[in-house]
Design an enzyme around this catalytic site. Structure first.
Site, mmCIF file in Angstrom:
data_model
loop_
_atom_site.group_PDB
_atom_site.id
_atom_site.type_symbol
_atom_site.label_atom_id
_atom_site.label_comp_id
_atom_site.label_asym_id
_atom_site.label_seq_id
_atom_site.Cartn_x
_atom_site.Cartn_y
_atom_site.Cartn_z
ATOM 1 N N LYS A 103 -8.927 2.618 -3.131
ATOM 2 C CA LYS A 103 -9.223 2.047 -1.450
ATOM 3 C C LYS A 103 -10.739 3.380 -1.540
ATOM 4 C CE LYS A 103 -7.507 1.534 3.023
ATOM 5 N NZ LYS A 103 -5.911 2.153 4.151
ATOM 6 N N ILE B 234 16.484 -3.331 34.457
ATOM 7 C CA ILE B 234 16.393 -4.361 33.526
ATOM 8 C C ILE B 234 15.719 -3.719 32.422
ATOM 9 C CG2 ILE B 234 13.761 -4.431 34.249
ATOM 10 C CD1 ILE B 234 15.544 -7.199 33.136
ATOM 11 N N SER C 81 17.402 -0.570 31.256
ATOM 12 C CA SER C 81 18.432 0.372 30.419
ATOM 13 C C SER C 81 19.361 -1.260 29.891
ATOM 14 C CB SER C 81 19.028 0.497 31.003
ATOM 15 O OG SER C 81 19.735 0.381 32.347
ATOM 16 N N CYS D 187 -6.101 -3.011 1.458
ATOM 17 C CA CYS D 187 -6.054 -3.047 3.406
ATOM 18 C C CYS D 187 -7.734 -2.939 3.756
ATOM 19 C CB CYS D 187 -5.287 -2.182 3.453
ATOM 20 S SG CYS D 187 -4.543 -2.536 5.156
ATOM 21 N N THR E 185 14.657 5.105 28.264
ATOM 22 C CA THR E 185 14.284 3.946 29.058
ATOM 23 C C THR E 185 13.428 3.421 29.592
ATOM 24 O OG1 THR E 185 15.641 3.667 30.486
ATOM 25 C CG2 THR E 185 17.143 2.862 28.051
ATOM 26 N N GLU F 144 0.711 -1.364 -0.224
ATOM 27 C CA GLU F 144 0.614 -0.267 0.004
ATOM 28 C C GLU F 144 0.903 1.534 0.036
ATOM 29 O OE1 GLU F 144 -3.977 1.561 2.488
ATOM 30 O OE2 GLU F 144 -2.475 0.239 3.489
ATOM 31 N N GLU G 3 5.293 2.275 34.090
ATOM 32 C CA GLU G 3 6.083 2.899 34.628
ATOM 33 C C GLU G 3 5.782 4.941 33.561
ATOM 34 O OE1 GLU G 3 10.757 1.952 35.371
ATOM 35 O OE2 GLU G 3 10.076 3.619 34.120
#
Length: 560
Positions: free
Chosen positions: A119, A303, A305, A156, A405, A50, A410
Protein backbone atom coordinates in the site's frame (compact mmCIF):
# COMPACT_ATOMS: atom_id res chain seq x y z
CA UNK A 1 7.59 -25.09 -26.71
CA UNK A 2 4.68 -22.82 -27.54
CA UNK A 3 3.66 -20.22 -25.00
CA UNK A 4 0.27 -20.89 -23.42
CA UNK A 5 -2.29 -18.32 -24.53
CA UNK A 6 -3.82 -16.09 -21.88
CA UNK A 7 -7.37 -17.12 -21.01
CA UNK A 8 -10.38 -15.22 -22.34
CA UNK A 9 -12.49 -15.92 -19.27
CA UNK A 10 -11.55 -15.15 -15.66
CA UNK A 11 -13.79 -16.23 -12.80
CA UNK A 12 -13.03 -14.16 -9.70
CA UNK A 13 -14.46 -15.21 -6.35
CA UNK A 14 -14.89 -12.13 -4.15
CA UNK A 15 -14.55 -13.26 -0.53
CA UNK A 16 -16.63 -10.81 1.52
CA UNK A 17 -15.90 -12.26 4.94
CA UNK A 18 -15.71 -11.42 8.64
CA UNK A 19 -12.17 -11.91 10.01
CA UNK A 20 -11.24 -11.30 13.64
CA UNK A 21 -8.34 -9.03 14.51
CA UNK A 22 -5.43 -11.03 15.90
CA UNK A 23 -6.95 -14.45 15.18
CA UNK A 24 -4.39 -15.39 12.53
CA UNK A 25 -5.09 -19.12 12.81
CA UNK A 26 -8.86 -18.60 12.62
CA UNK A 27 -8.57 -16.15 9.72
CA UNK A 28 -6.41 -18.59 7.76
CA UNK A 29 -8.97 -21.35 8.38
CA UNK A 30 -11.72 -19.01 7.16
CA UNK A 31 -9.67 -18.20 4.04
CA UNK A 32 -9.13 -21.89 3.31
CA UNK A 33 -12.84 -22.59 3.67
CA UNK A 34 -13.64 -19.72 1.30
CA UNK A 35 -11.12 -20.97 -1.26
CA UNK A 36 -12.67 -24.44 -1.15
CA UNK A 37 -16.10 -22.85 -1.69
CA UNK A 38 -14.72 -20.82 -4.59
CA UNK A 39 -13.21 -23.96 -6.13
CA UNK A 40 -16.60 -25.68 -6.01
CA UNK A 41 -18.04 -22.68 -7.85
CA UNK A 42 -15.38 -22.95 -10.57
CA UNK A 43 -13.36 -19.87 -9.65
CA UNK A 44 -9.89 -19.20 -11.05
CA UNK A 45 -8.90 -16.61 -8.47
CA UNK A 46 -10.07 -15.65 -4.97
CA UNK A 47 -9.86 -11.99 -3.94
CA UNK A 48 -9.73 -11.44 -0.17
CA UNK A 49 -9.91 -8.11 1.63
CA UNK A 50 -7.33 -5.78 3.16
CA UNK A 51 -5.05 -7.32 5.84
CA UNK A 52 -7.38 -10.33 5.97
CA UNK A 53 -4.96 -12.64 7.78
CA UNK A 54 -4.33 -10.04 10.49
CA UNK A 55 -7.87 -8.72 10.69
CA UNK A 56 -8.49 -5.03 10.07
CA UNK A 57 -7.54 -2.68 11.60
CA UNK A 58 -4.80 -4.42 13.63
CA UNK A 59 -3.56 -1.11 15.08
CA UNK A 60 -0.53 -1.51 17.37
CA UNK A 61 -0.53 -5.31 17.03
CA UNK A 62 1.55 -4.58 13.94
CA UNK A 63 4.36 -3.38 16.24
CA UNK A 64 4.74 -6.89 17.71
CA UNK A 65 7.36 -8.94 15.81
CA UNK A 66 5.65 -12.21 16.83
CA UNK A 67 2.40 -11.04 15.26
CA UNK A 68 4.12 -10.13 11.98
CA UNK A 69 5.83 -13.52 11.86
CA UNK A 70 2.54 -15.33 12.46
CA UNK A 71 0.86 -13.40 9.64
CA UNK A 72 3.66 -14.03 7.14
CA UNK A 73 3.77 -17.73 8.01
CA UNK A 74 0.02 -17.96 7.44
CA UNK A 75 0.44 -16.30 4.03
CA UNK A 76 3.18 -18.75 3.10
CA UNK A 77 1.12 -21.73 4.26
CA UNK A 78 -1.87 -20.51 2.26
CA UNK A 79 0.30 -20.03 -0.80
CA UNK A 80 1.40 -23.66 -0.60
CA UNK A 81 -2.27 -24.71 -0.66
CA UNK A 82 -2.51 -23.42 -4.24
CA UNK A 83 -0.30 -26.28 -5.44
CA UNK A 84 -3.48 -28.36 -5.68
CA UNK A 85 -4.36 -26.80 -9.04
CA UNK A 86 -7.33 -24.90 -7.63
CA UNK A 87 -7.88 -21.15 -7.57
CA UNK A 88 -5.07 -18.71 -7.02
CA UNK A 89 -5.44 -16.18 -4.23
CA UNK A 90 -4.92 -12.51 -3.49
CA UNK A 91 -4.88 -12.00 0.28
CA UNK A 92 -3.97 -9.11 2.58
CA UNK A 93 -1.33 -9.37 5.30
CA UNK A 94 1.25 -7.14 6.99
CA UNK A 95 4.78 -7.85 5.75
CA UNK A 96 8.08 -6.71 7.26
CA UNK A 97 10.67 -6.00 4.58
CA UNK A 98 13.95 -4.06 4.37
CA UNK A 99 11.93 -1.00 3.31
CA UNK A 100 9.74 -1.20 6.44
CA UNK A 101 6.55 -2.83 7.65
CA UNK A 102 3.96 -2.63 4.90
CA UNK A 103 0.21 -3.06 4.53
CA UNK A 104 0.49 -5.66 1.78
CA UNK A 105 -1.14 -8.30 -0.34
CA UNK A 106 0.41 -11.51 -1.56
CA UNK A 107 -0.63 -13.17 -4.79
CA UNK A 108 -0.23 -16.94 -4.82
CA UNK A 109 -0.71 -19.61 -7.50
CA UNK A 110 0.75 -23.03 -8.26
CA UNK A 111 1.95 -23.50 -4.69
CA UNK A 112 4.04 -20.34 -4.39
CA UNK A 113 3.85 -16.59 -3.95
CA UNK A 114 4.06 -15.00 -7.39
CA UNK A 115 3.75 -11.38 -6.32
CA UNK A 116 3.66 -8.90 -3.45
CA UNK A 117 2.05 -5.45 -3.51
CA UNK A 118 2.46 -2.73 -0.87
CA UNK A 119 0.00 0.00 0.00
CA UNK A 120 1.37 3.38 -1.04
CA UNK A 121 -1.20 5.85 0.28
CA UNK A 122 -1.56 5.34 4.05
CA UNK A 123 -4.71 7.02 5.45
CA UNK A 124 -4.20 9.11 8.56
CA UNK A 125 -7.54 10.78 9.20
CA UNK A 126 -10.80 10.03 10.98
CA UNK A 127 -10.80 6.41 12.12
CA UNK A 128 -7.56 5.64 10.25
CA UNK A 129 -4.10 5.86 11.81
CA UNK A 130 -1.96 3.72 9.51
CA UNK A 131 1.09 5.99 9.43
CA UNK A 132 1.52 5.13 13.09
CA UNK A 133 2.33 1.49 12.35
CA UNK A 134 3.07 1.10 8.63
CA UNK A 135 5.52 2.51 6.14
CA UNK A 136 4.30 3.39 2.67
CA UNK A 137 5.38 1.12 -0.15
CA UNK A 138 8.73 2.38 -1.49
CA UNK A 139 7.27 2.45 -4.99
CA UNK A 140 4.04 1.60 -6.76
CA UNK A 141 4.00 -2.15 -7.35
CA UNK A 142 3.50 -3.06 -10.98
CA UNK A 143 0.79 -5.39 -12.27
CA UNK A 144 1.03 -9.06 -11.29
CA UNK A 145 0.95 -11.62 -14.09
CA UNK A 146 -1.71 -14.14 -13.10
CA UNK A 147 -2.01 -16.94 -15.66
CA UNK A 148 -1.18 -14.54 -18.45
CA UNK A 149 -3.47 -11.72 -17.26
CA UNK A 150 -1.84 -8.54 -15.94
CA UNK A 151 -3.72 -7.53 -12.79
CA UNK A 152 -3.21 -4.24 -10.96
CA UNK A 153 -3.76 -4.42 -7.19
CA UNK A 154 -4.10 -1.03 -5.50
CA UNK A 155 -4.98 -1.37 -1.81
CA UNK A 156 -7.97 0.59 -0.45
CA UNK A 157 -6.73 4.19 0.06
CA UNK A 158 -4.58 3.84 -3.07
CA UNK A 159 -7.74 4.50 -5.11
CA UNK A 160 -8.96 7.35 -2.86
CA UNK A 161 -5.87 9.55 -2.84
CA UNK A 162 -4.03 11.62 -5.44
CA UNK A 163 -0.78 9.64 -5.73
CA UNK A 164 -1.67 8.27 -9.16
CA UNK A 165 -1.45 4.60 -8.16
CA UNK A 166 -4.17 3.41 -10.54
CA UNK A 167 -2.88 5.51 -13.45
CA UNK A 168 0.61 4.11 -12.96
CA UNK A 169 -0.75 0.57 -12.96
CA UNK A 170 -2.67 1.27 -16.17
CA UNK A 171 0.42 2.75 -17.81
CA UNK A 172 2.37 -0.36 -16.73
CA UNK A 173 0.01 -2.62 -18.66
CA UNK A 174 -2.65 -3.63 -16.14
CA UNK A 175 -5.75 -5.10 -17.78
CA UNK A 176 -8.01 -4.74 -14.75
CA UNK A 177 -7.84 -3.45 -11.19
CA UNK A 178 -8.68 -5.65 -8.18
CA UNK A 179 -8.90 -3.64 -4.97
CA UNK A 180 -8.87 -5.22 -1.47
CA UNK A 181 -10.55 -2.89 1.06
CA UNK A 182 -11.18 -2.34 4.75
CA UNK A 183 -13.75 0.43 4.34
CA UNK A 184 -15.92 1.06 7.43
CA UNK A 185 -19.58 1.95 7.23
CA UNK A 186 -21.11 5.34 7.71
CA UNK A 187 -24.47 6.54 6.46
CA UNK A 188 -24.37 7.08 2.68
CA UNK A 189 -20.85 5.63 2.32
CA UNK A 190 -21.72 3.35 -0.60
CA UNK A 191 -22.53 6.30 -2.86
CA UNK A 192 -19.20 7.89 -1.94
CA UNK A 193 -17.34 4.67 -2.74
CA UNK A 194 -18.96 4.30 -6.14
CA UNK A 195 -18.00 7.85 -7.08
CA UNK A 196 -14.38 7.16 -6.08
CA UNK A 197 -14.32 3.99 -8.15
CA UNK A 198 -15.96 5.67 -11.15
CA UNK A 199 -13.28 8.36 -11.08
CA UNK A 200 -10.55 5.72 -11.31
CA UNK A 201 -12.36 3.80 -14.06
CA UNK A 202 -12.70 6.98 -16.10
CA UNK A 203 -9.06 7.98 -15.58
CA UNK A 204 -7.60 4.54 -16.33
CA UNK A 205 -10.10 3.08 -18.80
CA UNK A 206 -9.94 -0.18 -16.83
CA UNK A 207 -12.64 -2.21 -15.09
CA UNK A 208 -12.35 -2.31 -11.30
CA UNK A 209 -13.40 -4.88 -8.69
CA UNK A 210 -13.86 -3.41 -5.20
CA UNK A 211 -13.86 -6.09 -2.44
CA UNK A 212 -14.73 -5.03 1.10
CA UNK A 213 -14.46 -6.62 4.53
CA UNK A 214 -17.53 -7.47 6.57
CA UNK A 215 -18.19 -7.41 10.32
CA UNK A 216 -17.75 -5.44 13.51
CA UNK A 217 -14.40 -4.49 15.02
CA UNK A 218 -14.80 -2.45 18.21
CA UNK A 219 -16.47 0.82 17.10
CA UNK A 220 -16.17 0.12 13.38
CA UNK A 221 -18.56 -1.88 11.23
CA UNK A 222 -17.45 -3.11 7.83
CA UNK A 223 -20.51 -3.54 5.68
CA UNK A 224 -19.23 -5.48 2.68
CA UNK A 225 -21.30 -4.23 -0.28
CA UNK A 226 -18.48 -5.25 -2.66
CA UNK A 227 -19.05 -4.27 -6.28
CA UNK A 228 -17.46 -3.86 -9.67
CA UNK A 229 -17.56 -1.25 -12.43
CA UNK A 230 -16.98 -2.03 -16.10
CA UNK A 231 -14.66 0.11 -18.19
CA UNK A 232 -17.74 1.69 -19.81
CA UNK A 233 -18.77 2.92 -16.30
CA UNK A 234 -21.71 0.50 -16.01
CA UNK A 235 -22.26 -1.48 -12.81
CA UNK A 236 -20.67 -4.89 -13.30
CA UNK A 237 -21.99 -6.52 -10.14
CA UNK A 238 -23.20 -5.63 -6.66
CA UNK A 239 -22.83 -7.91 -3.64
CA UNK A 240 -25.01 -7.77 -0.54
CA UNK A 241 -24.46 -5.43 2.39
CA UNK A 242 -23.96 -6.72 5.97
CA UNK A 243 -23.86 -10.38 4.87
CA UNK A 244 -20.93 -12.79 4.57
CA UNK A 245 -20.68 -14.35 1.13
CA UNK A 246 -18.29 -15.69 -1.48
CA UNK A 247 -19.62 -14.72 -4.91
CA UNK A 248 -18.04 -15.71 -8.22
CA UNK A 249 -18.02 -13.00 -10.87
CA UNK A 250 -17.27 -13.98 -14.47
CA UNK A 251 -15.19 -11.67 -16.68
CA UNK A 252 -14.73 -12.11 -20.45
CA UNK A 253 -12.02 -10.70 -22.65
CA UNK A 254 -13.36 -8.62 -25.56
CA UNK A 255 -11.67 -6.46 -28.19
CA UNK A 256 -12.35 -3.52 -25.86
CA UNK A 257 -10.95 -5.22 -22.75
CA UNK A 258 -12.46 -7.22 -19.91
CA UNK A 259 -16.23 -7.10 -19.35
CA UNK A 260 -18.27 -8.67 -16.57
CA UNK A 261 -20.69 -11.21 -18.04
CA UNK A 262 -22.13 -12.66 -14.85
CA UNK A 263 -22.37 -11.57 -11.22
CA UNK A 264 -24.84 -10.76 -8.44
CA UNK A 265 -26.98 -7.63 -8.45
CA UNK A 266 -27.99 -7.32 -4.79
CA UNK A 267 -30.12 -4.57 -3.30
CA UNK A 268 -28.41 -1.99 -1.09
CA UNK A 269 -30.58 -1.03 1.92
CA UNK A 270 -31.96 2.46 2.42
CA UNK A 271 -30.65 4.59 5.31
CA UNK A 272 -32.83 3.44 8.25
CA UNK A 273 -32.37 -0.22 7.35
CA UNK A 274 -28.65 0.25 6.79
CA UNK A 275 -28.20 2.07 10.11
CA UNK A 276 -30.18 -0.58 11.97
CA UNK A 277 -28.24 -3.45 10.42
CA UNK A 278 -24.91 -1.72 11.12
CA UNK A 279 -25.86 -1.39 14.80
CA UNK A 280 -26.96 -5.02 14.88
CA UNK A 281 -23.76 -6.33 13.27
CA UNK A 282 -21.58 -4.16 15.50
CA UNK A 283 -23.26 -5.39 18.68
CA UNK A 284 -23.29 -9.03 17.59
CA UNK A 285 -19.60 -9.11 16.72
CA UNK A 286 -18.50 -7.18 19.80
CA UNK A 287 -20.32 -9.66 22.04
CA UNK A 288 -19.31 -12.79 20.15
CA UNK A 289 -15.71 -11.88 19.32
CA UNK A 290 -15.05 -10.92 22.93
CA UNK A 291 -16.52 -14.16 24.25
CA UNK A 292 -19.62 -12.94 26.11
CA UNK A 293 -22.34 -15.58 26.38
CA UNK A 294 -25.21 -13.12 26.89
CA UNK A 295 -26.11 -9.51 27.65
CA UNK A 296 -28.19 -7.57 30.16
CA UNK A 297 -29.70 -4.10 29.89
CA UNK A 298 -31.94 -1.80 31.85
CA UNK A 299 -35.35 -1.59 30.19
CA UNK A 300 -36.91 1.68 31.35
CA UNK A 301 -39.96 1.92 29.13
CA UNK A 302 -38.20 4.59 27.04
CA UNK A 303 -37.25 4.57 23.37
CA UNK A 304 -33.48 4.18 23.77
CA UNK A 305 -33.54 1.06 25.92
CA UNK A 306 -36.35 -0.41 23.79
CA UNK A 307 -34.38 -0.12 20.53
CA UNK A 308 -31.28 -1.50 22.25
CA UNK A 309 -33.30 -4.49 23.45
CA UNK A 310 -34.59 -5.07 19.91
CA UNK A 311 -31.06 -4.81 18.51
CA UNK A 312 -29.76 -7.25 21.11
CA UNK A 313 -32.46 -9.83 20.37
CA UNK A 314 -31.96 -9.46 16.61
CA UNK A 315 -28.19 -9.77 16.99
CA UNK A 316 -28.00 -12.57 19.57
CA UNK A 317 -31.39 -14.24 19.96
CA UNK A 318 -33.93 -13.84 22.76
CA UNK A 319 -32.33 -16.52 24.95
CA UNK A 320 -29.12 -14.47 25.26
CA UNK A 321 -30.81 -11.21 26.36
CA UNK A 322 -32.00 -10.26 29.85
CA UNK A 323 -34.00 -7.06 30.41
CA UNK A 324 -34.28 -5.52 33.87
CA UNK A 325 -36.82 -2.88 34.94
CA UNK A 326 -35.60 -0.94 38.00
CA UNK A 327 -38.52 1.23 39.15
CA UNK A 328 -38.44 4.03 41.71
CA UNK A 329 -41.13 6.36 43.02
CA UNK A 330 -41.01 8.49 39.84
CA UNK A 331 -41.41 5.55 37.44
CA UNK A 332 -44.81 5.91 35.79
CA UNK A 333 -47.36 3.15 35.32
CA UNK A 334 -47.03 3.69 31.57
CA UNK A 335 -43.30 2.98 31.74
CA UNK A 336 -43.85 -0.20 33.74
CA UNK A 337 -46.42 -1.42 31.22
CA UNK A 338 -44.40 -0.34 28.18
CA UNK A 339 -41.23 -2.07 29.40
CA UNK A 340 -43.10 -5.30 30.10
CA UNK A 341 -44.89 -5.16 26.73
CA UNK A 342 -41.59 -4.59 24.94
CA UNK A 343 -39.87 -7.51 26.69
CA UNK A 344 -42.86 -9.75 26.01
CA UNK A 345 -42.91 -8.79 22.31
CA UNK A 346 -39.21 -9.59 22.02
CA UNK A 347 -39.47 -12.79 24.04
CA UNK A 348 -36.66 -11.90 26.44
CA UNK A 349 -36.25 -12.67 30.10
CA UNK A 350 -37.72 -9.77 32.09
CA UNK A 351 -36.92 -9.06 35.72
CA UNK A 352 -38.08 -6.27 38.03
CA UNK A 353 -35.63 -5.02 40.65
CA UNK A 354 -37.02 -2.05 42.62
CA UNK A 355 -34.40 0.50 43.66
CA UNK A 356 -36.27 2.21 46.51
CA UNK A 357 -34.20 0.61 49.26
CA UNK A 358 -30.72 1.24 47.77
CA UNK A 359 -31.57 4.83 46.87
CA UNK A 360 -33.00 5.54 50.31
CA UNK A 361 -29.97 3.84 51.81
CA UNK A 362 -27.61 6.14 49.92
CA UNK A 363 -29.70 9.14 50.88
CA UNK A 364 -29.65 8.14 54.54
CA UNK A 365 -25.89 7.55 54.47
CA UNK A 366 -25.34 11.01 53.00
CA UNK A 367 -27.99 12.86 55.03
CA UNK A 368 -25.61 14.30 57.62
CA UNK A 369 -23.08 15.33 54.98
CA UNK A 370 -25.79 16.93 52.80
CA UNK A 371 -27.63 18.61 55.68
CA UNK A 372 -28.67 22.18 54.87
CA UNK A 373 -28.43 21.70 51.06
CA UNK A 374 -31.25 21.64 48.52
CA UNK A 375 -32.21 18.48 46.73
CA UNK A 376 -31.42 18.45 43.02
CA UNK A 377 -29.36 16.67 40.40
CA UNK A 378 -27.22 14.90 42.98
CA UNK A 379 -30.23 13.08 44.41
CA UNK A 380 -31.54 12.34 40.90
CA UNK A 381 -28.21 10.80 39.93
CA UNK A 382 -28.33 8.49 42.95
CA UNK A 383 -31.20 6.73 41.20
CA UNK A 384 -29.21 6.30 37.99
CA UNK A 385 -26.13 5.11 39.88
CA UNK A 386 -28.16 2.60 41.87
CA UNK A 387 -29.44 1.18 38.59
CA UNK A 388 -25.91 1.09 37.17
CA UNK A 389 -24.66 -0.78 40.22
CA UNK A 390 -27.44 -3.36 39.95
CA UNK A 391 -26.71 -4.00 36.28
CA UNK A 392 -23.00 -4.38 36.99
CA UNK A 393 -23.78 -6.80 39.81
CA UNK A 394 -25.85 -8.93 37.44
CA UNK A 395 -22.98 -8.74 34.95
CA UNK A 396 -20.46 -9.90 37.56
CA UNK A 397 -22.68 -12.69 38.85
CA UNK A 398 -23.77 -14.18 35.51
CA UNK A 399 -21.04 -13.05 33.10
CA UNK A 400 -23.45 -10.95 31.05
CA UNK A 401 -22.15 -7.89 29.24
CA UNK A 402 -24.09 -4.73 30.10
CA UNK A 403 -25.51 -3.01 27.01
CA UNK A 404 -25.38 0.77 27.40
CA UNK A 405 -28.36 2.62 25.96
CA UNK A 406 -27.57 6.35 25.61
CA UNK A 407 -27.96 8.08 22.24
CA UNK A 408 -25.62 10.61 20.60
CA UNK A 409 -27.81 13.61 21.43
CA UNK A 410 -27.55 12.86 25.14
CA UNK A 411 -23.86 12.01 25.06
CA UNK A 412 -23.15 15.22 23.14
CA UNK A 413 -24.51 17.48 25.85
CA UNK A 414 -23.72 15.38 28.90
CA UNK A 415 -27.32 14.33 29.56
CA UNK A 416 -26.09 11.07 31.07
CA UNK A 417 -24.79 9.95 34.46
CA UNK A 418 -21.25 8.69 34.93
CA UNK A 419 -21.24 5.32 36.74
CA UNK A 420 -25.00 5.21 36.26
CA UNK A 421 -26.75 4.88 32.91
CA UNK A 422 -23.31 5.19 31.25
CA UNK A 423 -22.22 1.87 32.79
CA UNK A 424 -21.70 -0.94 30.35
CA UNK A 425 -19.49 -2.70 27.83
CA UNK A 426 -20.90 -1.58 24.49
CA UNK A 427 -23.48 0.87 23.18
CA UNK A 428 -25.13 0.00 19.84
CA UNK A 429 -26.82 3.44 19.48
CA UNK A 430 -23.94 5.61 20.68
CA UNK A 431 -23.63 7.33 17.28
CA UNK A 432 -27.35 7.78 16.58
CA UNK A 433 -29.03 11.10 17.37
CA UNK A 434 -32.39 10.94 19.14
CA UNK A 435 -34.49 11.53 16.04
CA UNK A 436 -32.55 8.79 14.24
CA UNK A 437 -33.38 6.45 17.11
CA UNK A 438 -37.06 7.16 16.52
CA UNK A 439 -36.63 6.59 12.77
CA UNK A 440 -34.99 3.18 13.08
CA UNK A 441 -37.52 2.16 15.76
CA UNK A 442 -40.39 2.83 13.38
CA UNK A 443 -38.52 1.00 10.63
CA UNK A 444 -37.92 -2.06 12.85
CA UNK A 445 -41.62 -2.29 13.78
CA UNK A 446 -42.41 -2.64 10.08
CA UNK A 447 -39.49 -4.86 8.99
CA UNK A 448 -37.30 -7.75 10.08
CA UNK A 449 -33.76 -7.33 8.71
CA UNK A 450 -32.02 -10.28 7.03
CA UNK A 451 -29.97 -12.40 9.49
CA UNK A 452 -31.98 -10.99 12.44
CA UNK A 453 -32.92 -13.54 15.12
CA UNK A 454 -35.82 -11.53 16.57
CA UNK A 455 -39.55 -11.76 15.85
CA UNK A 456 -41.59 -9.93 13.25
CA UNK A 457 -44.30 -7.43 14.03
CA UNK A 458 -44.39 -4.57 16.51
CA UNK A 459 -41.48 -5.15 18.88
CA UNK A 460 -41.40 -1.58 20.25
CA UNK A 461 -44.80 -0.57 21.64
CA UNK A 462 -46.19 2.47 19.83
CA UNK A 463 -46.71 4.23 23.15
CA UNK A 464 -42.93 4.21 23.69
CA UNK A 465 -42.45 5.93 20.34
CA UNK A 466 -45.28 8.44 20.83
CA UNK A 467 -44.78 9.58 24.43
CA UNK A 468 -42.52 12.46 25.50
CA UNK A 469 -39.07 11.14 26.46
CA UNK A 470 -38.17 11.35 30.14
CA UNK A 471 -35.44 10.12 32.48
CA UNK A 472 -38.13 9.92 35.21
CA UNK A 473 -35.77 11.09 37.95
CA UNK A 474 -38.27 13.58 39.39
CA UNK A 475 -42.02 14.25 39.27
CA UNK A 476 -43.43 14.99 35.80
CA UNK A 477 -39.96 15.31 34.27
CA UNK A 478 -39.37 15.38 30.50
CA UNK A 479 -36.10 15.70 28.59
CA UNK A 480 -37.28 18.97 27.15
CA UNK A 481 -37.21 20.53 30.63
CA UNK A 482 -33.41 20.57 30.34
CA UNK A 483 -32.76 20.38 26.60
CA UNK A 484 -34.02 22.08 23.43
CA UNK A 485 -36.58 20.05 21.43
CA UNK A 486 -34.74 17.11 19.90
CA UNK A 487 -35.28 18.09 16.23
CA UNK A 488 -33.58 21.44 16.90
CA UNK A 489 -30.95 19.96 19.21
CA UNK A 490 -30.00 17.26 16.71
CA UNK A 491 -29.62 19.75 13.88
CA UNK A 492 -27.41 22.02 16.00
CA UNK A 493 -25.30 19.08 17.12
CA UNK A 494 -24.89 17.73 13.61
CA UNK A 495 -23.70 21.17 12.52
CA UNK A 496 -21.21 21.37 15.40
CA UNK A 497 -19.95 17.78 15.40
CA UNK A 498 -20.19 16.46 11.84
CA UNK A 499 -19.60 19.72 9.97
CA UNK A 500 -17.58 21.83 12.44
CA UNK A 501 -19.78 24.83 11.61
CA UNK A 502 -19.44 28.15 13.41
CA UNK A 503 -22.15 29.61 15.62
CA UNK A 504 -23.02 32.33 13.05
CA UNK A 505 -23.56 29.69 10.36
CA UNK A 506 -25.83 27.66 12.60
CA UNK A 507 -27.84 30.73 13.63
CA UNK A 508 -28.27 31.51 9.93
CA UNK A 509 -30.11 28.17 9.61
CA UNK A 510 -32.84 29.60 11.84
CA UNK A 511 -31.68 28.63 15.32
CA UNK A 512 -31.75 30.91 18.36
CA UNK A 513 -28.24 32.23 19.11
CA UNK A 514 -28.49 31.71 22.87
CA UNK A 515 -29.54 28.11 22.32
CA UNK A 516 -26.67 27.45 19.92
CA UNK A 517 -24.04 28.90 22.25
CA UNK A 518 -25.49 26.96 25.18
CA UNK A 519 -25.40 23.70 23.21
CA UNK A 520 -21.84 24.41 22.07
CA UNK A 521 -20.77 24.94 25.68
CA UNK A 522 -22.51 21.75 26.83
CA UNK A 523 -20.79 19.84 24.01
CA UNK A 524 -17.35 20.99 25.14
CA UNK A 525 -17.78 20.51 28.89
CA UNK A 526 -19.15 16.97 28.44
CA UNK A 527 -15.92 15.76 26.83
CA UNK A 528 -14.67 14.27 30.11
CA UNK A 529 -17.78 12.10 30.30
CA UNK A 530 -17.41 10.86 26.73
CA UNK A 531 -13.83 9.79 27.42
CA UNK A 532 -15.24 7.38 30.02
CA UNK A 533 -18.12 6.11 27.89
CA UNK A 534 -18.43 2.59 26.50
CA UNK A 535 -17.45 2.06 22.86
CA UNK A 536 -20.26 1.98 20.34
CA UNK A 537 -21.02 1.53 16.65
CA UNK A 538 -19.89 4.27 14.25
CA UNK A 539 -22.86 5.34 12.10
CA UNK A 540 -22.18 8.97 11.16
CA UNK A 541 -19.21 10.50 9.36
CA UNK A 542 -17.78 11.70 12.69
CA UNK A 543 -18.32 9.65 15.82
CA UNK A 544 -17.04 10.44 19.30
CA UNK A 545 -13.72 8.77 19.95
CA UNK A 546 -11.98 7.65 16.76
CA UNK A 547 -13.13 10.55 14.58
CA UNK A 548 -13.50 13.48 16.98
CA UNK A 549 -10.57 13.95 19.33
CA UNK A 550 -11.17 17.14 21.26
CA UNK A 551 -9.21 18.02 24.41
CA UNK A 552 -10.98 17.69 27.76
CA UNK A 553 -9.34 20.87 29.04
CA UNK A 554 -10.56 23.40 26.48
CA UNK A 555 -11.55 27.04 26.96
CA UNK A 556 -12.31 27.88 23.33
CA UNK A 557 -15.84 29.08 22.59
CA UNK A 558 -17.02 30.46 19.25
CA UNK A 559 -18.16 34.00 19.94
CA UNK A 560 -17.58 35.41 16.45
Amino acid sequence: MTKKAAPDILRIAVAQLNPTVGDVVGNLAKAREARADAARQGADLVLFTELFLAGYPPEDLVLKPAFLKACEKAAEDFARDTADGGPGVIIGTPLKRKSGTHNSVVVADGGKIIGECYKVDLPNYGEFDEKRVFQAGPEISGPVNFRGIRIGIPICEDIWGDLGVCETLAESGAEMLLVPNGSPYYRGKQDVRQQVVLKQVIETGLPLVWANQLGGQDELVFDGASFGINADKSLAFQMSQFEETVDVVTWKRTPDGWVCSQGPKSRIPEKEEADYRACMVGLRDYVNKNGFKNVVLGLSGGIDSAICAALAVDALGEERVRCVMMPYRYTSKDSLKDAEDCARALGTRYDIVPIFEPVEGFSHALSQLFEGTREGITEENLQSRARGTILMAISNKFGSMVVTTGNKSEMSVGYATLYGDMNGGFNPIKDLYKMQVYAISRWRNAHVPPTALGPSGEVIPVNIIDKAPSAELRENQTDQDSLPPYPALDDILECLVEHEMGVDEIVARGHDRATVTRVENLLYIAEYKRRQAAPGVKITRKNFGRDRRYPITNRFRDRG
